[in-house]
Scaffold this active site. Structure first.
Site, mmCIF file in Angstrom:
data_model
loop_
_atom_site.group_PDB
_atom_site.id
_atom_site.type_symbol
_atom_site.label_atom_id
_atom_site.label_comp_id
_atom_site.label_asym_id
_atom_site.label_seq_id
_atom_site.Cartn_x
_atom_site.Cartn_y
_atom_site.Cartn_z
ATOM 1 N N LYS A 90 -3.735 -39.072 -24.926
ATOM 2 C CA LYS A 90 -3.201 -37.721 -24.738
ATOM 3 C C LYS A 90 -1.716 -37.769 -24.388
ATOM 4 O O LYS A 90 -0.918 -36.993 -24.912
ATOM 5 C CB LYS A 90 -3.969 -37.033 -23.599
ATOM 6 C CG LYS A 90 -3.336 -35.724 -23.163
ATOM 7 C CD LYS A 90 -4.188 -35.024 -22.140
ATOM 8 C CE LYS A 90 -3.776 -35.238 -20.722
ATOM 9 N NZ LYS A 90 -2.591 -34.548 -20.272
ATOM 10 N N ASN A 91 -1.349 -38.672 -23.494
ATOM 11 C CA ASN A 91 0.043 -38.682 -23.026
ATOM 12 C C ASN A 91 1.015 -39.245 -24.063
ATOM 13 O O ASN A 91 2.218 -39.208 -23.869
ATOM 14 C CB ASN A 91 0.166 -39.440 -21.703
ATOM 15 C CG ASN A 91 -0.525 -38.683 -20.574
ATOM 16 O OD1 ASN A 91 -0.687 -37.469 -20.653
ATOM 17 N ND2 ASN A 91 -0.951 -39.393 -19.544
ATOM 18 N N CYS A 97 1.918 -26.931 -10.481
ATOM 19 C CA CYS A 97 0.668 -27.342 -11.103
ATOM 20 C C CYS A 97 -0.201 -27.913 -9.998
ATOM 21 O O CYS A 97 0.304 -28.233 -8.927
ATOM 22 C CB CYS A 97 0.981 -28.298 -12.243
ATOM 23 S SG CYS A 97 0.507 -29.968 -12.071
ATOM 24 N N ARG A 100 6.117 -30.778 -9.582
ATOM 25 C CA ARG A 100 6.574 -31.270 -10.883
ATOM 26 C C ARG A 100 7.890 -30.618 -11.323
ATOM 27 O O ARG A 100 7.943 -29.868 -12.302
ATOM 28 C CB ARG A 100 5.470 -31.092 -11.932
ATOM 29 C CG ARG A 100 4.191 -31.764 -11.468
ATOM 30 C CD ARG A 100 3.126 -31.748 -12.487
ATOM 31 N NE ARG A 100 3.171 -32.890 -13.378
ATOM 32 C CZ ARG A 100 2.237 -33.150 -14.281
ATOM 33 N NH1 ARG A 100 1.225 -32.362 -14.416
ATOM 34 N NH2 ARG A 100 2.349 -34.199 -15.044
ATOM 35 N N ASP A 139 -2.434 -41.605 -12.634
ATOM 36 C CA ASP A 139 -3.547 -40.956 -13.328
ATOM 37 C C ASP A 139 -4.907 -41.596 -13.065
ATOM 38 O O ASP A 139 -5.933 -40.973 -13.316
ATOM 39 C CB ASP A 139 -3.293 -40.977 -14.849
ATOM 40 C CG ASP A 139 -2.361 -39.861 -15.282
ATOM 41 O OD1 ASP A 139 -2.038 -39.005 -14.446
ATOM 42 O OD2 ASP A 139 -1.956 -39.852 -16.456
ATOM 43 N N ARG A 160 -9.399 -31.373 -20.833
ATOM 44 C CA ARG A 160 -7.975 -31.500 -21.204
ATOM 45 C C ARG A 160 -7.631 -32.922 -21.609
ATOM 46 O O ARG A 160 -6.678 -33.130 -22.356
ATOM 47 C CB ARG A 160 -7.077 -31.128 -20.020
ATOM 48 C CG ARG A 160 -7.100 -29.691 -19.670
ATOM 49 C CD ARG A 160 -6.030 -29.419 -18.673
ATOM 50 N NE ARG A 160 -4.795 -29.200 -19.391
ATOM 51 C CZ ARG A 160 -3.931 -28.241 -19.099
ATOM 52 N NH1 ARG A 160 -4.157 -27.458 -18.083
ATOM 53 N NH2 ARG A 160 -2.848 -28.081 -19.789
HETATM 54 C C1 UD1 Z 1 3.624 -38.399 -14.838
HETATM 55 C C2 UD1 Z 1 3.376 -39.883 -14.738
HETATM 56 C C3 UD1 Z 1 2.768 -40.326 -16.039
HETATM 57 C C4 UD1 Z 1 1.503 -39.518 -16.265
HETATM 58 C C5 UD1 Z 1 1.776 -38.020 -16.247
HETATM 59 C C6 UD1 Z 1 0.517 -37.175 -16.317
HETATM 60 C C7 UD1 Z 1 4.666 -41.541 -13.519
HETATM 61 C C8 UD1 Z 1 6.005 -42.116 -13.231
HETATM 62 N N1 UD1 Z 1 4.607 -40.567 -14.433
HETATM 63 O O1 UD1 Z 1 4.526 -38.138 -15.892
HETATM 64 O O2 UD1 Z 1 2.494 -41.716 -16.012
HETATM 65 O O3 UD1 Z 1 0.921 -39.865 -17.465
HETATM 66 O O4 UD1 Z 1 2.425 -37.693 -15.033
HETATM 67 O O5 UD1 Z 1 -0.206 -37.192 -15.147
HETATM 68 O O6 UD1 Z 1 3.680 -41.970 -12.959
HETATM 69 N N2 UD1 Z 1 10.445 -35.703 -10.956
HETATM 70 C C9 UD1 Z 1 11.519 -35.034 -10.412
HETATM 71 N N3 UD1 Z 1 12.331 -34.337 -11.263
HETATM 72 C C10 UD1 Z 1 12.140 -34.297 -12.611
HETATM 73 C C11 UD1 Z 1 11.031 -34.993 -13.146
HETATM 74 C C12 UD1 Z 1 10.212 -35.683 -12.290
HETATM 75 O O7 UD1 Z 1 11.736 -35.036 -9.205
HETATM 76 O O8 UD1 Z 1 12.919 -33.661 -13.318
HETATM 77 C C13 UD1 Z 1 9.536 -36.458 -10.060
HETATM 78 C C14 UD1 Z 1 8.155 -35.818 -10.003
HETATM 79 O O9 UD1 Z 1 8.060 -34.832 -9.018
HETATM 80 C C15 UD1 Z 1 7.275 -37.002 -9.693
HETATM 81 C C16 UD1 Z 1 7.957 -38.156 -10.418
HETATM 82 O O10 UD1 Z 1 9.314 -37.739 -10.606
HETATM 83 O O11 UD1 Z 1 7.296 -37.291 -8.320
HETATM 84 C C17 UD1 Z 1 7.278 -38.538 -11.721
HETATM 85 O O12 UD1 Z 1 7.492 -37.612 -12.640
HETATM 86 P P1 UD1 Z 1 7.444 -37.838 -14.229
HETATM 87 O O13 UD1 Z 1 7.275 -39.257 -14.611
HETATM 88 O O14 UD1 Z 1 8.554 -37.072 -14.789
HETATM 89 O O15 UD1 Z 1 6.139 -37.032 -14.495
HETATM 90 P P2 UD1 Z 1 5.436 -36.831 -15.835
HETATM 91 O O16 UD1 Z 1 6.357 -36.956 -16.985
HETATM 92 O O17 UD1 Z 1 4.604 -35.618 -15.682
#
Ligand code: UD1
Length: 416
Positions: free
Chosen positions: A22-23, A116, A121, A305, A397
């Site tokens: 999915k990711n 969420c 996020r 995850d 999902r």
């Molecule tokens: C994250 C997971 C990913 C997982 C997905 C779905 C990590 C590093 N990433 O990806 O492996 O498949 O969720 O569950 O484990 N953040 C900020 N500002 C931003 C973007 C992110 O502060 O603009 C922070 C988030 O709050 C969080 C961290 O960075 O604490 C990780 O975020 P990110 O890797 O961007 O999240 P996803 O892309 O959703």
């Protein structure tokens, strides 16, 4: 709200073909927007989030057709640069379209993705990086509006190796003027999958899978055929289901090389794991052993995850395990529900101390998010008696036909 009703205590044993990730599929479908022609994406899992992504693409003016696990996207007729608020709200990951739409259309409008269940996020890192590429961004009335006549390559340093921000930069930079460097880039296997697809479309990207990615902007990209990587989180969930129930399982079409941290923990818990090519076989121990400490980290660390599904295992293990959630601030919502089933778990801030019990018991529980829901399924499969899990829509999902795969391996599970 749908329900799963599970009669616990049956071993999960058998063979499962692992679905596509999915990711990986969501950013790759977003990338199809960059081509002037058709792309054919194979091994797409049948998931609600993939259907929603197809709707986003159709809303942009792409022609989308679906076959058995194949999605064909023709982005030749793209005419709209906006994603409607309803789809943005339903699927937070649509934010990854921002980089692709702006690169293709020179402008993009998406609604601000709200909070969420697993945490805030934020998207500040995405926006800061896109601004560095010369994109003009304004945030008004809950919408993010982007414009750029020309996207210009830049040196970008991410404060945190964000998966979503790395993907957005890659999508915006592949057709930019000049060279973009991403320092402290995410190294997740799904980033490699996106990079390989972009390369198949004609992009010049180096360093994918390392923390420095270099992208030389191309004039134009073309459509490509691509096969999505196996879902490492789904694979680990099925391994955990077998381990929790004392079963023995063989996963096919998996990629054990992407799963190092998770396989390491399962081995530490006493499971016997053998990997040959794309096959993983797990045989459970008499009783699982606790693990000292599991800390969620960016790849190649332990994935956020799989934190909750593995907590269901620790709840049944001999001894005390500690989980530290470093990625999302609200990812312990499964704890109350596991506790209803007899688990002994204490949460303080971002840590959970899990004292293993000999037996969980069936209860009425609620899945509040995708992976927490998977944790409840694992606990229910191992528990004594019947468990009703409300909130199947969260589980759907990320898991394709989970009840069919588990039933074929001996689970007594039905959907209502
Ligand atoms: C994250 C997971 C990913 C997982 C997905 C779905 C990590 C590093 N990433 O990806 O492996 O498949 O969720 O569950 O484990 N953040 C900020 N500002 C931003 C973007 C992110 O502060 O603009 C922070 C988030 O709050 C969080 C961290 O960075 O604490 C990780 O975020 P990110 O890797 O961007 O999240 P996803 O892309 O959703």
């Amino acid at each position: 709200m749908g329900k799963f009703i599970i009669d616990g205590g049956h071993k999960i044993s058998g063979e499962i073909d692992v679905q596509g990730a999915k990711n990986a599929v969501l950013p790759i479908l977003a990338a199809t927007v960059l081509a002037d022609g058709a792309s054919e994406i194979h091994n797409c899992p049948s998931l609600r989030d993939v259907d929603k992504t197809d709707q986003v693409l159709e809303g942009l003016g792409c022609t989308v057709s679906r076959g058995d696990h194949t999605v064909t996207v023709d982005a030749g007729g793209i005419k709209c640069c906006r994603i409607c608020e309803e789809l943005m709200r339903e699927m937070r990951s649509s934010i990854v379209f921002l980089g692709a739409i702006i690169a293709r259309c020179k402008e993009a409008v998406v609604s601000m993705p709200g909070g969420c269940p697993i945490g805030l996020r934020p998207i500040d890192l995405h926006l800061k990086a896109l601004r560095a590429l010369g994109i003009d961004i304004s945030e008004e009335h809950g919408y993010i509006k982007c414009r750029a006549d020309r996207i210009k390559g830049a040196d970008i340093h991410l404060d945190f190796p964000s998966v979503g921000a790395t993907e957005n930069i890659m999508l915006a930079a592949v057709t930019a003027d000049g060279v973009t460097t991403i320092q402290n880039a995410a190294r997740e296997p799904e980033i490699i999958d996106l990079g390989l697809f972009l390369r198949a479309m004609g992009a010049d990207i180096r360093g994918i899978g390392t923390s420095v990615i270099t992208i030389k902007g191309a004039d134009k990209l073309h459509g490509a055929a691509y096969t999505i990587m196996p879902d490492r989180i789904v694979a680990a969930t099925y391994l955990a289901a077998a381990a929790a129930t004392g079963g023995s399982i063989t996963l096919k079409k998996a990629n054990p090389r992407d799963m190092g941290a998770m396989l390491h923990v399962l081995r530490e818990m006493g499971a016997d794991i053998r990997c040959v090519g794309d096959t993983i076989t797990l045989t459970s121990p008499e009783r699982l052993k606790s693990v000292h400490t599991i800390k969620t980290m960016p790849y190649p660390g332990f994935p956020t995850d799989i934190q909750s599904p593995f907590m269901a295992l620790a709840a049944l293990a001999d001894g005390t395990s500690v989980f530290v959630e470093n990625i999302f601030e609200n990812r312990f919502q499964h704890v109350d529900e596991l506790t209803r089933m007899g688990a002994d778990i204490k949460v303080t801030d971002r840590s959970a101390v899990v004292r293993g019990v000999k037996q969980l018991s069936g209860a009425n529980v609620v899945a509040r998010e995708l992976r927490g829901g998977a944790a409840l399924i694992i606990a229910a499969l191992a528990a004594n008696g019947t468990t009703t899990i409300n909130g199947t829509e969260f589980i759907d999902r990320g898991y394709e036909n989970i009840e069919s795969y588990l039933s074929a391996c001996g689970a007594v599970i039905r959907r209502e």
